[in-house]
Design a protein around this motif. Structure first.
Motif, mmCIF file in Angstrom:
data_model
loop_
_atom_site.group_PDB
_atom_site.id
_atom_site.type_symbol
_atom_site.label_atom_id
_atom_site.label_comp_id
_atom_site.label_asym_id
_atom_site.label_seq_id
_atom_site.Cartn_x
_atom_site.Cartn_y
_atom_site.Cartn_z
ATOM 1 N N UNK A 130 42.821 50.796 70.512
ATOM 2 C CA UNK A 130 44.188 50.915 70.292
ATOM 3 C C UNK A 130 44.809 49.724 69.782
ATOM 4 N N UNK A 131 45.831 49.749 69.055
ATOM 5 C CA UNK A 131 46.480 48.755 68.447
ATOM 6 C C UNK A 131 47.720 48.387 69.214
ATOM 7 N N UNK A 132 48.224 47.253 69.115
ATOM 8 C CA UNK A 132 49.771 47.009 69.484
ATOM 9 C C UNK A 132 50.280 46.493 68.090
ATOM 10 N N UNK A 133 51.541 46.447 67.998
ATOM 11 C CA UNK A 133 52.295 45.793 66.763
ATOM 12 C C UNK A 133 53.807 45.664 67.255
ATOM 13 N N UNK A 134 54.363 44.650 66.447
ATOM 14 C CA UNK A 134 55.864 44.639 66.852
ATOM 15 C C UNK A 134 56.492 44.231 65.536
ATOM 16 N N UNK A 135 57.829 44.226 65.636
ATOM 17 C CA UNK A 135 58.690 43.918 64.548
ATOM 18 C C UNK A 135 59.829 43.112 64.829
ATOM 19 N N UNK A 136 60.204 42.111 64.245
ATOM 20 C CA UNK A 136 61.279 41.411 64.357
ATOM 21 C C UNK A 136 62.281 41.149 63.259
ATOM 22 N N UNK A 137 63.399 41.066 63.622
ATOM 23 C CA UNK A 137 64.463 41.046 62.576
ATOM 24 C C UNK A 137 65.385 39.775 62.988
ATOM 25 N N UNK A 138 65.240 38.875 62.182
ATOM 26 C CA UNK A 138 66.000 37.728 62.228
ATOM 27 C C UNK A 138 65.474 37.027 63.492
#
Length: 217
Positions: free
Chosen positions: A141-149
């Motif tokens: 399985x993969x984990x991922x993330x998104x940041x904005x500013x």
């Protein structure tokens, strides 16, 4: 010709398949229903935007949302691929953004019209470089993330996919057929929200690859 980079080498892109409603929490946050089979839509290759490039939001939408997703690069095409063999058809893994003009999509859905204008505009398919599949343990399985500013907006875990990667690949091969160079956006977790001019966006996949985009002012 649209291209992505796999271990630094350019690869031509063919079709761009996207899977909708593939995380239960995201289905719930938009008030949609769970699907009995993968919900598939397409993006044109002209929508592709590589990491480091600027994102221009479409003038006809006032509510463009980010949707961070694991993206697969198909290395070996085929038809009627068995789920047991499906992961061997992946050449690389990346992270991407399925940008969605939510106001346009909502209007289209209410009128029973296609979503293309909401999903296929220029810069609507953002994607990182790809890491080779052989460098990753098969089936992990993969984990991922998104940041904005600098603020985390989304976190994903592919163990929570309603339709796992092998199922998606097999399904697409049976219905459409897969070709070398196809991209598959596998679905977004909860936390989608609007982008604004000047936003700095960073997507990260499991410590394997990171990509950054800036929304044009």
């Amino acid at each position: 010709m649209a291209v992505v980079r796999l271990n630094g080498v350019e690869q031509r892109v063919d079709n761009i398949f996207c899977i909708g409603r593939n995380y239960a929490a995201h289905v719930a946050e938009l008030g949609n229903q769970l699907e009995e089979e993968p919900l598939v839509f397409l993006k044109p290759s002209s929508a592709l935007t590589l990491g480091g490039q600027a994102i221009s939001l479409p003038a006809y939408s006032a509510d463009v949302h980010h949707e961070c997703e694991l993206v697969l690069l198909v290395g070996r095409g085929g038809r009627d691929i068995a789920e047991a063999d499906a992961l061997s058809h992946i050449a690389g893994y990346g992270i991407g953004l399925d940008l969605t003009a939510r106001d346009v999509q909502s209007e289209a859905k209410q009128g029973g019209k296609p979503w293309t204008k909401a999903k296929g505009f220029r810069h609507a398919a953002c994607v990182s470089d790809f890491v080779a599949a052989e460098s990753v343990a098969a089936g992990q399985p993969f984990t991922f993330s998104l940041q904005v500013n600098g603020v985390v907006r989304q976190r994903g875990d592919t163990s929570l996919l309603l339709f796992p990667l092998a199922t998606i690949i097999s399904y697409l091969s049976h219905v459409y057929g897969l070709s070398e160079g196809d991209l598959i956006y596998t679905g977004t977790p909860q936390g989608v929200a609007a982008l604004q001019p000047g936003d700095v966006v960073q997507a990260q996949l499991d410590g394997l690859v990171t990509a950054d985009w800036t929304v044009a002012a």
